[in-house]
Design a protein around this motif. Structure first.
Motif, mmCIF file in Angstrom:
data_model
loop_
_atom_site.group_PDB
_atom_site.id
_atom_site.type_symbol
_atom_site.label_atom_id
_atom_site.label_comp_id
_atom_site.label_asym_id
_atom_site.label_seq_id
_atom_site.Cartn_x
_atom_site.Cartn_y
_atom_site.Cartn_z
ATOM 1 N N HIS A 64 36.242 47.868 -1.893
ATOM 2 C CA HIS A 64 36.954 48.944 -2.594
ATOM 3 C C HIS A 64 38.382 49.152 -2.084
ATOM 4 O O HIS A 64 39.306 49.325 -2.886
ATOM 5 N N ASP A 65 38.587 49.121 -0.762
ATOM 6 C CA ASP A 65 39.934 49.328 -0.213
ATOM 7 C C ASP A 65 40.855 48.174 -0.599
ATOM 8 O O ASP A 65 42.029 48.384 -0.926
ATOM 9 N N PHE A 66 40.331 46.955 -0.559
ATOM 10 C CA PHE A 66 41.128 45.793 -0.966
ATOM 11 C C PHE A 66 41.582 45.942 -2.422
ATOM 12 O O PHE A 66 42.754 45.731 -2.748
ATOM 13 N N ILE A 67 40.651 46.302 -3.308
ATOM 14 C CA ILE A 67 40.966 46.430 -4.734
ATOM 15 C C ILE A 67 42.033 47.490 -4.955
ATOM 16 O O ILE A 67 43.035 47.264 -5.645
ATOM 17 N N ARG A 68 41.852 48.663 -4.350
ATOM 18 C CA ARG A 68 42.797 49.774 -4.517
ATOM 19 C C ARG A 68 44.205 49.360 -4.060
ATOM 20 O O ARG A 68 45.198 49.599 -4.751
ATOM 21 N N LEU A 78 40.579 42.027 -12.047
ATOM 22 C CA LEU A 78 39.521 42.164 -13.047
ATOM 23 C C LEU A 78 38.192 42.386 -12.342
ATOM 24 O O LEU A 78 37.879 41.714 -11.357
ATOM 25 N N LEU A 79 37.412 43.336 -12.864
ATOM 26 C CA LEU A 79 36.105 43.660 -12.300
ATOM 27 C C LEU A 79 35.020 43.359 -13.330
ATOM 28 O O LEU A 79 35.192 43.649 -14.521
ATOM 29 N N PRO A 80 33.887 42.803 -12.901
ATOM 30 C CA PRO A 80 32.852 42.401 -13.849
ATOM 31 C C PRO A 80 31.993 43.565 -14.350
ATOM 32 O O PRO A 80 31.763 44.536 -13.637
ATOM 33 N N ILE A 81 31.550 43.403 -15.589
ATOM 34 C CA ILE A 81 30.599 44.322 -16.212
ATOM 35 C C ILE A 81 29.467 43.464 -16.759
ATOM 36 O O ILE A 81 29.688 42.613 -17.632
ATOM 37 N N THR A 82 28.271 43.635 -16.222
ATOM 38 C CA THR A 82 27.149 42.786 -16.632
ATOM 39 C C THR A 82 26.663 43.137 -18.034
ATOM 40 O O THR A 82 26.702 44.295 -18.447
ATOM 41 N N ARG A 83 26.217 42.108 -18.741
ATOM 42 C CA ARG A 83 25.661 42.272 -20.080
ATOM 43 C C ARG A 83 24.219 41.784 -20.088
ATOM 44 O O ARG A 83 23.840 40.941 -19.288
ATOM 45 N N ASP A 94 41.263 50.086 -12.082
ATOM 46 C CA ASP A 94 42.089 51.286 -12.088
ATOM 47 C C ASP A 94 41.578 52.187 -10.970
ATOM 48 O O ASP A 94 40.472 52.719 -11.054
ATOM 49 N N PRO A 95 42.367 52.339 -9.881
ATOM 50 C CA PRO A 95 41.900 53.152 -8.754
ATOM 51 C C PRO A 95 41.503 54.575 -9.137
ATOM 52 O O PRO A 95 40.706 55.203 -8.463
ATOM 53 N N GLU A 96 42.057 55.076 -10.255
ATOM 54 C CA GLU A 96 41.702 56.425 -10.710
ATOM 55 C C GLU A 96 40.532 56.400 -11.694
ATOM 56 O O GLU A 96 40.061 57.443 -12.141
ATOM 57 N N GLY A 97 40.092 55.209 -12.062
ATOM 58 C CA GLY A 97 39.063 55.068 -13.085
ATOM 59 C C GLY A 97 37.674 55.428 -12.578
ATOM 60 O O GLY A 97 37.409 55.466 -11.381
ATOM 61 N N PRO A 109 32.991 49.234 -13.309
ATOM 62 C CA PRO A 109 34.036 50.122 -13.827
ATOM 63 C C PRO A 109 33.697 50.643 -15.215
ATOM 64 O O PRO A 109 32.974 49.998 -15.974
ATOM 65 N N VAL A 110 34.234 51.809 -15.521
ATOM 66 C CA VAL A 110 34.145 52.381 -16.865
ATOM 67 C C VAL A 110 35.560 52.349 -17.425
ATOM 68 O O VAL A 110 36.495 52.804 -16.784
ATOM 69 N N GLY A 111 35.735 51.785 -18.597
ATOM 70 C CA GLY A 111 37.075 51.705 -19.180
ATOM 71 C C GLY A 111 37.090 50.690 -20.297
ATOM 72 O O GLY A 111 36.038 50.292 -20.809
ATOM 73 N N GLU A 112 38.296 50.272 -20.663
ATOM 74 C CA GLU A 112 38.441 49.283 -21.730
ATOM 75 C C GLU A 112 37.755 47.988 -21.320
ATOM 76 O O GLU A 112 37.975 47.473 -20.227
ATOM 77 N N VAL A 113 36.917 47.479 -22.207
ATOM 78 C CA VAL A 113 36.138 46.278 -21.911
ATOM 79 C C VAL A 113 36.826 45.051 -22.496
ATOM 80 O O VAL A 113 37.177 45.023 -23.681
#
Length: 198
Positions: A64-68, A78-83, A94-97, A109-113
């Motif tokens: 998390h710290d690296f990403i931010r 880019l962060l993965p979202i499993t399907r 998005d650190p605020e996401g 993450p929650v946001g634009e896919v």
């Protein structure tokens, strides 16, 4: 024979999962700081301007710290979202996401896919693993998402798996669909694995 490989993988994963759960909070904080330093150096060394990473669970080396910090430095993450079909969509970090629990209880993450093809634009893939052997074979957690992604990329960039030091093994059980990685990153070191195919 495939059953023997599957059984060996299951047994090794169970052992590794138990060891991870026994790490202390102090160790986890130290590991996250060490991993961030290693990943920062890897990104700088490779000149990557766009990377894929993953939101670590509490028992994984912390990302998390690296990403931010990477996002703050202008790096596209880019962060993965499993399907449910075995593929992964992606979202720009998005650190605020918001972060929600994904299909298998991992943070996502929650946001634009973005579609599975979005990952084709990254310069570096940073992936989770249970263990990696010295030839570059990666043992994942058994669902095949990252093997499918890596195996389907026409021009795959370097792929580095994130594990703890004790999870770099001499050998891991492997199957035909398993994909090698270019290297491994731990909280104390980054090892290119030249013997791998990437």
């Amino acid at each position: 024979m495939p059953d023997a490989i599957a059984d060996a993988k299951r047994a090794l994963r169970a052992d590794l999962r138990e060891r991870r759960q026994q790490r202390s909070e102090a160790s986890r904080a130290e590991d996250a700081a060490g991993l961030k330093a290693q990943l920062d150096a890897l990104v700088e060394r490779t000149g990557a301007r766009s990377v894929s990473c993953f939101l670590s669970t509490p028992t994984e080396p912390g990302t998390h710290d690296f990403i931010r910090d990477a996002v703050a430095r202008g790096i596209r993450v880019l962060l993965p979202i499993t399907r449910s079909d075995g593929l992964m969509d992606w979202a720009v970090a998005d650190p605020e996401g918001e972060i929600a629990e994904g299909l298998y209880g991992v943070p996502e993450p929650v946001g634009e896919v973005l579609s599975p093809l979005a990952v084709n634009d990254v310069d570096l893939l940073i992936v989770p693993a249970a263990a990696v052997d010295r030839t570059g074979m990666r043992l994942g957690w058994g669902r095949g998402y990252f093997d499918k992604t890596i195996g389907s990329m026409q021009h795959c960039p370097p792929v580095y798996a994130v594990v703890f030091d004790a999870e770099i093994l001499d050998d891991v059980p492997r199957d035909v669909h398993d994909q090698p990685v270019s290297g491994v990153v731990t909280p104390t070191q980054t090892l290119p694995l030249a013997a791998s195919r990437r």
